[in-house]
Design a protein around this motif. Structure first.
Motif, PDB file in Angstrom:
ATOM      1  N   ALA A  74       0.832  -1.209   0.000  1.00  0.00           N
ATOM      2  CA  ALA A  74       0.000   0.000   0.000  1.00  0.00           C
ATOM      3  C   ALA A  74       0.864   1.256   0.000  1.00  0.00           C
ATOM      4  O   ALA A  74       0.602   2.213  -0.742  1.00  0.00           O
ATOM      5  CB  ALA A  74      -0.927  -0.010   1.216  1.00  0.00           C
ATOM      6  N   LEU A  75       1.911   1.246   0.842  1.00  0.00           N
ATOM      7  CA  LEU A  75       2.811   2.406   0.883  1.00  0.00           C
ATOM      8  C   LEU A  75       3.590   2.560  -0.416  1.00  0.00           C
ATOM      9  O   LEU A  75       3.796   3.683  -0.898  1.00  0.00           O
ATOM     10  CB  LEU A  75       3.772   2.277   2.067  1.00  0.00           C
ATOM     11  CG  LEU A  75       3.157   2.472   3.449  1.00  0.00           C
ATOM     12  CD1 LEU A  75       4.135   2.073   4.543  1.00  0.00           C
ATOM     13  CD2 LEU A  75       2.705   3.922   3.639  1.00  0.00           C
ATOM     14  N   ALA A  76       4.029   1.420  -0.981  1.00  0.00           N
ATOM     15  CA  ALA A  76       4.772   1.472  -2.243  1.00  0.00           C
ATOM     16  C   ALA A  76       3.906   2.046  -3.353  1.00  0.00           C
ATOM     17  O   ALA A  76       4.383   2.814  -4.202  1.00  0.00           O
ATOM     18  CB  ALA A  76       5.264   0.077  -2.614  1.00  0.00           C
ATOM     19  N   LYS A  77       2.638   1.684  -3.346  1.00  0.00           N
ATOM     20  CA  LYS A  77       1.703   2.217  -4.346  1.00  0.00           C
ATOM     21  C   LYS A  77       1.480   3.714  -4.130  1.00  0.00           C
ATOM     22  O   LYS A  77       1.467   4.506  -5.078  1.00  0.00           O
ATOM     23  CB  LYS A  77       0.378   1.465  -4.254  1.00  0.00           C
ATOM     24  CG  LYS A  77      -0.624   1.851  -5.318  1.00  0.00           C
ATOM     25  CD  LYS A  77      -1.878   0.988  -5.205  1.00  0.00           C
ATOM     26  CE  LYS A  77      -2.886   1.369  -6.283  1.00  0.00           C
ATOM     27  NZ  LYS A  77      -4.120   0.572  -6.187  1.00  0.00           N
ATOM     28  N   GLN A  78       1.333   4.094  -2.863  1.00  0.00           N
ATOM     29  CA  GLN A  78       1.070   5.494  -2.534  1.00  0.00           C
ATOM     30  C   GLN A  78       2.249   6.406  -2.874  1.00  0.00           C
ATOM     31  O   GLN A  78       2.062   7.513  -3.385  1.00  0.00           O
ATOM     32  CB  GLN A  78       0.748   5.621  -1.045  1.00  0.00           C
ATOM     33  CG  GLN A  78       0.470   7.045  -0.589  1.00  0.00           C
ATOM     34  CD  GLN A  78       0.187   7.133   0.904  1.00  0.00           C
ATOM     35  OE1 GLN A  78       0.021   6.130   1.580  1.00  0.00           O
ATOM     36  NE2 GLN A  78       0.135   8.345   1.421  1.00  0.00           N
ATOM     37  N   TYR A  79       3.476   5.934  -2.583  1.00  0.00           N
ATOM     38  CA  TYR A  79       4.646   6.802  -2.726  1.00  0.00           C
ATOM     39  C   TYR A  79       5.494   6.493  -3.968  1.00  0.00           C
ATOM     40  O   TYR A  79       6.614   6.990  -4.070  1.00  0.00           O
ATOM     41  CB  TYR A  79       5.523   6.706  -1.471  1.00  0.00           C
ATOM     42  CG  TYR A  79       4.882   7.361  -0.281  1.00  0.00           C
ATOM     43  CD1 TYR A  79       4.871   8.747  -0.139  1.00  0.00           C
ATOM     44  CD2 TYR A  79       4.269   6.595   0.707  1.00  0.00           C
ATOM     45  CE1 TYR A  79       4.273   9.353   0.958  1.00  0.00           C
ATOM     46  CE2 TYR A  79       3.662   7.195   1.802  1.00  0.00           C
ATOM     47  CZ  TYR A  79       3.669   8.570   1.926  1.00  0.00           C
ATOM     48  OH  TYR A  79       3.082   9.178   3.006  1.00  0.00           O
ATOM     49  N   HIS A  80       4.961   5.700  -4.876  1.00  0.00           N
ATOM     50  CA  HIS A  80       5.738   5.410  -6.085  1.00  0.00           C
ATOM     51  C   HIS A  80       6.026   6.725  -6.801  1.00  0.00           C
ATOM     52  O   HIS A  80       5.117   7.524  -7.061  1.00  0.00           O
ATOM     53  CB  HIS A  80       4.967   4.459  -7.004  1.00  0.00           C
ATOM     54  CG  HIS A  80       5.844   3.860  -8.053  1.00  0.00           C
ATOM     55  ND1 HIS A  80       6.279   4.581  -9.156  1.00  0.00           N
ATOM     56  CD2 HIS A  80       6.393   2.627  -8.157  1.00  0.00           C
ATOM     57  CE1 HIS A  80       7.051   3.810  -9.895  1.00  0.00           C
ATOM     58  NE2 HIS A  80       7.147   2.623  -9.321  1.00  0.00           N
ATOM     59  N   PRO A  81       7.298   6.980  -7.124  1.00  0.00           N
ATOM     60  CA  PRO A  81       7.661   8.260  -7.747  1.00  0.00           C
ATOM     61  C   PRO A  81       6.912   8.571  -9.038  1.00  0.00           C
ATOM     62  O   PRO A  81       6.707   9.745  -9.366  1.00  0.00           O
ATOM     63  CB  PRO A  81       9.167   8.101  -8.021  1.00  0.00           C
ATOM     64  CG  PRO A  81       9.620   7.122  -6.986  1.00  0.00           C
ATOM     65  CD  PRO A  81       8.480   6.169  -6.817  1.00  0.00           C
TER      66      PRO A  81
END
Length: 199
Positions: free
Chosen positions: A26-33
């Motif tokens: 979820a965090l990786a999806k949210q903060y993907h550059p």
């Protein structure tokens, strides 16, 4: 000083592997550059992703800064063996767990002896399925009680499982669904999280 990796992912230390992976994704999806067009926001997202990835990796490796508890570190099987088991040992030591498990399943039921059960226990241990690993390691030791390699894994798993406390969760043991005492909370303290993750 590095932040607590559980704090970075927003999960408690008693979180299960599935909860940790879910939070990470979820965090990786949210903060993907790629989600950011502004150069400044993109740079901040890249830094955040580095922190998220580092936290997830630390938890997978068991490097969580916990102290005061005995740590169980799974080392993997010794190299060697013959035939298909030599290949499976190599796969496990390279953390190619899906391939190792697939190859294990090709072994006919009537040929699944002590080494098969030991290697199946190794696969389960890497995945963080400690109760399943314990059961397979126990079978391996029952079939070949003088094997030091099997005994070492079984004793480590036995110690880990006996330290477990906490809530109950559903898991598969010997092919059947059952409620077992979750060891994830204790494993978090022990620094014993599965180092295998979906690729």
């Amino acid at each position: 000083m590095e932040r607590d990796p559980y704090e970075v992912l927003g999960v408690p230390r008693g979180a299960s592997d599935d909860e940790i992976k879910k939070a990470y994704r979820a965090l990786a999806k949210q903060y993907h550059p790629d989600n950011f067009t502004d150069a400044g926001q993109r740079a901040r997202a890249e830094e955040k992703m580095k922190e998220i990835n580092a936290a997830y990796e630390r938890i997978q490796k068991g490097d969580t800064g916990s102290t005061g508890h005995k740590s169980y570190t799974y080392k993997g099987p010794n190299p060697g063996g013959t035939g298909v088991y030599a290949t499976i040992r190599t796969y496990i030591n390279e953390r190619r767990v899906d391939e190792a498990e697939s190859l294990l399943e090709t072994v006919p039921m009537n040929e699944r002896g002590a080494e098969w059960n030991y290697l199946k226990a190794c696969v389960c241990a890497i995945r963080g399925w400690y109760y399943d690993a314990y059961n397979y390691a126990n079978t391996a030791c029952t079939m070949d009680p003088d094997n030091a390699e099997y005994r070492e894994l079984f004793e480590n798993l036995n110690d880990t499982v006996n330290r477990s406390t906490g809530t109950y969760r559903s898991a598969t043991v010997n092919g059947e669904e059952c409620d077992i005492c979750s060891i994830c909370q204790t494993l978090a303290c022990l620094g014993c999280f599965c180092r295998y993750c979906c690729r």
